[in-house]
Design a protein around this motif. Structure first.
Motif, short mmCIF file in Angstrom:
data_model
loop_
_atom_site.label_atom_id
_atom_site.label_comp_id
_atom_site.label_asym_id
_atom_site.label_seq_id
_atom_site.Cartn_x
_atom_site.Cartn_y
_atom_site.Cartn_z
N THR A 162 0.82 -1.21 0.00
CA THR A 162 0.00 0.00 0.00
C THR A 162 0.85 1.26 0.00
N LEU A 163 0.36 2.26 -0.70
CA LEU A 163 0.94 3.61 -0.67
C LEU A 163 -0.23 4.58 -0.52
N TRP A 164 -0.53 4.93 0.73
CA TRP A 164 -1.64 5.84 1.01
C TRP A 164 -1.14 7.27 0.93
N HIS A 165 -1.41 7.95 -0.16
CA HIS A 165 -0.93 9.32 -0.38
C HIS A 165 0.59 9.41 -0.22
N VAL A 166 1.26 8.54 -0.94
CA VAL A 166 2.72 8.47 -0.88
C VAL A 166 3.35 8.58 -2.27
N MET A 167 2.70 8.04 -3.29
CA MET A 167 3.27 8.02 -4.63
C MET A 167 3.68 9.41 -5.11
N GLU A 168 2.91 10.42 -4.72
CA GLU A 168 3.21 11.78 -5.16
C GLU A 168 4.47 12.35 -4.51
N HIS A 169 5.01 11.64 -3.52
CA HIS A 169 6.21 12.10 -2.82
C HIS A 169 7.49 11.43 -3.32
N LEU A 170 7.41 10.37 -4.10
CA LEU A 170 8.57 9.57 -4.46
C LEU A 170 9.40 10.26 -5.55
N PRO A 171 10.67 10.57 -5.29
CA PRO A 171 11.48 11.31 -6.27
C PRO A 171 11.65 10.60 -7.61
N ASP A 172 11.81 9.27 -7.60
CA ASP A 172 12.06 8.53 -8.84
C ASP A 172 10.95 7.49 -9.04
N LEU A 173 9.91 7.88 -9.72
CA LEU A 173 8.71 7.05 -9.84
C LEU A 173 8.99 5.67 -10.43
N LYS A 174 9.61 5.64 -11.59
CA LYS A 174 9.79 4.37 -12.30
C LYS A 174 10.76 3.45 -11.56
N LYS A 175 11.79 4.01 -10.97
CA LYS A 175 12.75 3.21 -10.21
C LYS A 175 12.07 2.60 -8.98
N ASP A 176 11.29 3.41 -8.27
CA ASP A 176 10.60 2.91 -7.08
C ASP A 176 9.54 1.88 -7.43
N LEU A 177 8.83 2.09 -8.52
CA LEU A 177 7.82 1.11 -8.94
C LEU A 177 8.47 -0.21 -9.34
N ALA A 178 9.67 -0.15 -9.92
CA ALA A 178 10.38 -1.38 -10.26
C ALA A 178 10.73 -2.16 -8.99
N LYS A 179 11.14 -1.46 -7.93
CA LYS A 179 11.45 -2.11 -6.66
C LYS A 179 10.19 -2.70 -6.04
N ILE A 180 9.09 -1.95 -6.11
CA ILE A 180 7.82 -2.43 -5.57
C ILE A 180 7.38 -3.69 -6.32
N TYR A 181 7.54 -3.69 -7.62
CA TYR A 181 7.18 -4.85 -8.43
C TYR A 181 7.94 -6.09 -7.97
N GLU A 182 9.21 -5.93 -7.64
CA GLU A 182 10.04 -7.05 -7.18
C GLU A 182 9.56 -7.58 -5.83
N LYS A 183 9.08 -6.69 -4.98
CA LYS A 183 8.67 -7.08 -3.62
C LYS A 183 7.30 -7.75 -3.58
N LEU A 184 6.50 -7.55 -4.61
CA LEU A 184 5.14 -8.08 -4.64
C LEU A 184 5.14 -9.48 -5.24
N LYS A 185 4.39 -10.38 -4.63
CA LYS A 185 4.35 -11.73 -5.17
C LYS A 185 3.49 -11.76 -6.43
N PRO A 186 3.67 -12.74 -7.31
CA PRO A 186 2.82 -12.85 -8.50
C PRO A 186 1.34 -12.91 -8.12
N GLY A 187 0.55 -12.07 -8.75
CA GLY A 187 -0.86 -11.99 -8.41
C GLY A 187 -1.16 -11.09 -7.22
N GLY A 188 -0.11 -10.54 -6.59
CA GLY A 188 -0.29 -9.65 -5.45
C GLY A 188 -0.91 -8.32 -5.86
#
Length: 293
Positions: A162-188
Motif C-alpha cells: 500500500t501507498l496511502w498518499h505516498v506516490m506523489e512524494h517519491l522522487p524517482d517514480l519508475k525506479k521505485d515502482l520497479a522495486k515495488i514490483y520485485e517485492k510483490l508476489k505474482p498476483g499480489g
C-alpha cells in the motif's frame, strides 16, 4: 537548491508547458511552478528541491502525517477523518486479498496508525518511512519491522503493498515502482491512493487547492497518467475508487488558504465534489487505484 525536470516522468516527452504557480502554505511559504507534459498531460512540480533537501520541507508541526500532535483545528479534523478511514482501509486490503489476511507492506507509513491497525487484524506487517522523527514514533511502540527505505527491506513476496498518499512524494517514480514490483508476489495487489489533479476541487481552487501541497507533492496524478505509469511498470489496474472524506478535508484547507476562513463553504464544496465523483470517478478529490502484478 532546485532541480529542473526536462522530460516527463511518465512518458519521457520533452515538450512541457507551465500550468500554474502555487505556494508552499505549510512550511516555507515559497512559490513553486507546476508544469504539464504536452504529450500526455501529466502534471508535476518543476523545478523542485534536490532529493537531499526535500526532508526540510516536512519539518513542521503542521505536517500532520508525521506527527501525532493535534495542535490546531485542521489537524484535529485530519485525525478525526483518519479515525474513520483506518477501519475502512483495513477492510479494503482484506477484500482485495480475497477476504484473507497475509503479508502487508505499507510504504510511507508515517507514524504507523494504519500498519498497527492491520497487524491487530492479523496481517504480518512491514513499513517503510524515510522521515526519521515519524519512524522513531513507530519504533518506540515496539514495531521492529519498520525501515527507512526499500533498499533496507530484505523481506519480499508481499500479498499487498500500500501507498496511502505516498506516490506523489517519491522522487524517482519508475525506479521505485520497479522495486515495488520485485517485492510483490505474482498476483499480489498494489494499492495506491493519490490526490486527483482532475478533481472538481482542483479546478475550482486552482493555485489554492491544498492537495497540490508543493513541494512535498512532486507529482499531480489523474486517472490517465496513473494508468499509463502503472501499465508501463508491469501492473494491471483492476479497480478505481474515490475517497469521499478527503474531499471535505482538502476543501476546508483550501478555503483557509484562499479566504482565511469559511469552513462551511469548504464542507459544501467537498460535498459537491463527492456528488460529481459519484457521477464520474475522475472528479473525486482523491482516488484509490488497485493494481495486480
Amino acid at each position: 537548491m532546485l532541480e529542473y525536470i526536462t522530460a516527463c516522468p511518465v512518458c519521457d516527452a520533452s515538450e512541457l508547458e507551465e500550468l500554474l504557480t502555487t505556494k508552499d502554505f505549510t512550511v516555507s511559504q515559497a512559490f513553486f511552478k507546476i508544469d504539464r507534459c504536452k504529450n500526455c498531460s501529466f502534471k508535476f512540480t518543476n523545478p523542485r528541491p534536490l532529493s537531499n533537501e526535500l526532508a526540510s520541507y516536512y519539518d513542521s508541526p503542521n505536517y500532520i502525517s508525521h506527527t501525532n500532535n493535534p495542535n490546531n483545528f485542521i489537524n484535529k479534523l485530519y485525525r478525526l477523518a483518519r479515525y474513520f478511514t483506518l477501519r475502512q482501509k483495513t477492510a479494503f486490503i482484506q477484500k482485495v486479498n480475497d477476504g484473507k489476511v497475509g503479508r502487508l507492506l505499507d510504504i510511507g507509513c508515517g507514524t504507523g496508525e494504519f500498519l498497527q491497525k492491520a497487524v491487530a487484524a492479523g496481517w504480518r506487517g512491514y513499513g517503510i518511512e524515510p522521515e526519521k522523527k515519524a519512524r522513531e514514533q513507530i519504533i518506540n511502540t515496539g514495531k521492529d519491522s519498520i525501515h527507512a527505505s526499500l533498499v533496507d527491506l530484505k523481506a519480499s513476496s508481499f500479498d499487498v503493498i500500500t501507498l496511502w498518499h505516498v506516490m506523489e512524494h517519491l522522487p524517482d517514480l519508475k525506479k521505485d515502482l520497479a522495486k515495488i514490483y520485485e517485492k510483490l508476489k505474482p498476483g499480489g495487489k498494489l494499492i495506491i491512493a493519490v490526490p486527483n489533479a482532475n478533481a472538481a476541487e482542483a479546478k475550482y481552487y486552482q493555485e489554492f487547492w491544498a492537495a497540490y501541497d508543493v513541494p512535498r507533492h512532486l507529482y499531480h496524478f489523474d486517472i490517465d497518467s496513473m494508468s499509463r505509469l502503472l501499465q508501463s511498470s508491469g501492473f494491471t489496474i483492476s479497480d478505481i475508487n474515490g475517497m469521499p472524506l478527503d474531499a471535505i478535508y482538502v476543501a476546508i484547507l483550501s478555503e483557509k488558504y484562499k479566504y482565511r476562513t469559511n469552513m462551511l463553504r469548504g464542507i459544501f464544496k467537498g460535498i459537491q465534489t463527492n456528488i460529481l465523483g459519484m457521477k464520474s470517478k475522475d472528479k473525486y478529490s482523491s482516488l484509490i487505484f488497485t493494481a495486480t502484478k
